[in-house]
Design a protein around this motif. Structure first.
Motif, PDB file in Angstrom:
ATOM      1  N   LYS A 105       0.834  -1.203   0.000  1.00  0.00           N
ATOM      2  CA  LYS A 105       0.000   0.000   0.000  1.00  0.00           C
ATOM      3  C   LYS A 105       0.869   1.254   0.000  1.00  0.00           C
ATOM      4  O   LYS A 105       1.907   1.301   0.657  1.00  0.00           O
ATOM      5  CB  LYS A 105      -0.917   0.019   1.224  1.00  0.00           C
ATOM      6  CG  LYS A 105      -1.841  -1.180   1.345  1.00  0.00           C
ATOM      7  CD  LYS A 105      -2.885  -1.194   0.245  1.00  0.00           C
ATOM      8  CE  LYS A 105      -3.861  -2.350   0.451  1.00  0.00           C
ATOM      9  NZ  LYS A 105      -4.902  -2.373  -0.626  1.00  0.00           N
ATOM     10  N   ASN A 106       0.420   2.243  -0.723  1.00  0.00           N
ATOM     11  CA  ASN A 106       1.117   3.529  -0.739  1.00  0.00           C
ATOM     12  C   ASN A 106       0.793   4.286   0.540  1.00  0.00           C
ATOM     13  O   ASN A 106      -0.354   4.664   0.776  1.00  0.00           O
ATOM     14  CB  ASN A 106       0.685   4.334  -1.966  1.00  0.00           C
ATOM     15  CG  ASN A 106       1.401   5.686  -2.040  1.00  0.00           C
ATOM     16  OD1 ASN A 106       2.297   5.973  -1.254  1.00  0.00           O
ATOM     17  ND2 ASN A 106       0.999   6.498  -3.009  1.00  0.00           N
ATOM     18  N   LEU A 107       1.785   4.528   1.379  1.00  0.00           N
ATOM     19  CA  LEU A 107       1.582   5.205   2.659  1.00  0.00           C
ATOM     20  C   LEU A 107       2.157   6.618   2.663  1.00  0.00           C
ATOM     21  O   LEU A 107       2.345   7.200   3.728  1.00  0.00           O
ATOM     22  CB  LEU A 107       2.204   4.380   3.790  1.00  0.00           C
ATOM     23  CG  LEU A 107       1.609   2.981   3.991  1.00  0.00           C
ATOM     24  CD1 LEU A 107       2.324   2.251   5.129  1.00  0.00           C
ATOM     25  CD2 LEU A 107       0.114   3.060   4.287  1.00  0.00           C
ATOM     26  N   SER A 108       2.415   7.157   1.500  1.00  0.00           N
ATOM     27  CA  SER A 108       2.920   8.526   1.440  1.00  0.00           C
ATOM     28  C   SER A 108       1.829   9.504   1.848  1.00  0.00           C
ATOM     29  O   SER A 108       0.630   9.194   1.811  1.00  0.00           O
ATOM     30  CB  SER A 108       3.432   8.855   0.036  1.00  0.00           C
ATOM     31  OG  SER A 108       2.368   8.786  -0.907  1.00  0.00           O
ATOM     32  N   TYR A 109       2.255  10.705   2.208  1.00  0.00           N
ATOM     33  CA  TYR A 109       1.340  11.738   2.714  1.00  0.00           C
ATOM     34  C   TYR A 109       1.445  12.970   1.826  1.00  0.00           C
ATOM     35  O   TYR A 109       2.554  13.409   1.474  1.00  0.00           O
ATOM     36  CB  TYR A 109       1.722  12.092   4.152  1.00  0.00           C
ATOM     37  CG  TYR A 109       0.969  13.271   4.726  1.00  0.00           C
ATOM     38  CD1 TYR A 109      -0.365  13.168   5.105  1.00  0.00           C
ATOM     39  CD2 TYR A 109       1.607  14.505   4.881  1.00  0.00           C
ATOM     40  CE1 TYR A 109      -1.048  14.240   5.628  1.00  0.00           C
ATOM     41  CE2 TYR A 109       0.931  15.593   5.409  1.00  0.00           C
ATOM     42  CZ  TYR A 109      -0.401  15.463   5.778  1.00  0.00           C
ATOM     43  OH  TYR A 109      -1.058  16.538   6.297  1.00  0.00           O
TER      44      TYR A 109
END
Length: 267
Positions: A105-109
């Motif tokens: 999963k992409n967990l960037s903010y």
């Protein structure tokens, strides 16, 4: 599981952690911020705040994912060196990167303030509840040599004392126990109180000293006449004559938690 050193070496059953997410590159601002916030939190509850100190991790001590780390330590009587109470660590982006890698999963903010996207860094604090308790006990305990005897006393911060006030009739007659019980019933709705009418008043004071009760309130003949009581301070052993209402207000004020001073992150 206690492999040694009493509760100090209890295996992580009472560990408390906080992870504070930050923008990469701002760890030099937030790491010292959390260091001071956590040190202030510990120092507000011990009598000897100067015994607490920071121990920086050297280059060979740092975890592979950390770029800064320091421990808050306290010199326990069972150890020949200060022991860790809490660790503060700048963990960079290791945590979210690991989660992102293994979850897919992409967990960037996305930061709305500057329209940038990044994987947050983490400043973590990790503290043992058992170690804090042991530090508070060790720091509060004293054996005081008085003129005629030795007084064993726990000088807990009033907010942490298990019993906040002891209500003591001077003698078990003349309506004093009934009046003391009335006060105890009223006050127990606001904080923990103990009622004790057994043995001489001096012996009862010593019993309360041994469990760390910060205030003893004695009901005597004058209480029945003018509504005043004697309030004895645990630490100074000074006694003051106050009305029941004034005594309640004094104790309520002394035992309450107070907010810590605000600290700002470094620019």
């Amino acid at each position: 599981i206690t492999p040694g050193n009493f509760i100090f070496r209890t295996r992580e059953f009472e560990q408390m952690e906080m992870q504070f997410f930050i923008k990469p590159g701002t760890q030099t601002q937030w790491f010292p911020y959390w260091k001071q916030v956590r040190m202030n939190w510990h120092r507000q509850y011990v009598r000897h705040g100067d015994r607490l100190s920071f121990k920086p991790h050297g280059p060979k001590e740092l975890a592979h994912y950390a770029d800064m780390a320091e421990d808050i330590t306290y010199p326990f009587p069972f150890s020949d060196k200060p022991e860790e109470i809490e660790g503060i660590h700048s963990r960079t982006d290791f945590d979210l990167k690991q989660h992102q890698t293994f979850s897919g999963k992409n967990l960037s903010y996305f930061d709305e303030t500057d329209r940038s996207r990044y994987l947050p860094y983490v400043v973590e604090t990790a503290v043992g509840a058992g170690r804090c308790l042991l530090m508070i006990l060790a720091d509060a305990y004293e054996e005081e040599q008085l003129e005629k005897d030795t007084r064993n006393v726990f000088k807990f911060h009033p907010a942490l004392a298990p019993v906040k006030a002891a209500i003591l009739p001077l003698v078990k007659k003349e309506g004093m126990p009934e009046k003391a019980q009335e006060i105890a019933r009223d006050w127990c709705q606001a904080f923990k109180v103990d009622y004790d009418e057994s043995a001489a008043i001096g012996r009862r004071y010593r019993r309360q000293d041994e469990i760390g009760t910060p205030f003893c309130v004695t009901v005597d003949g004058d209480t029945l006449k003018d509504g005043t009581v004697t309030v004895r301070d645990r630490d100074t052993m000074k006694q003051d004559r106050l009305s029941v209402k004034e005594a309640f207000a004094l104790i309520s004020e002394r035992i309450r938690h107070r907010p810590l001073p605000e600290i700002k992150a470094q620019a």
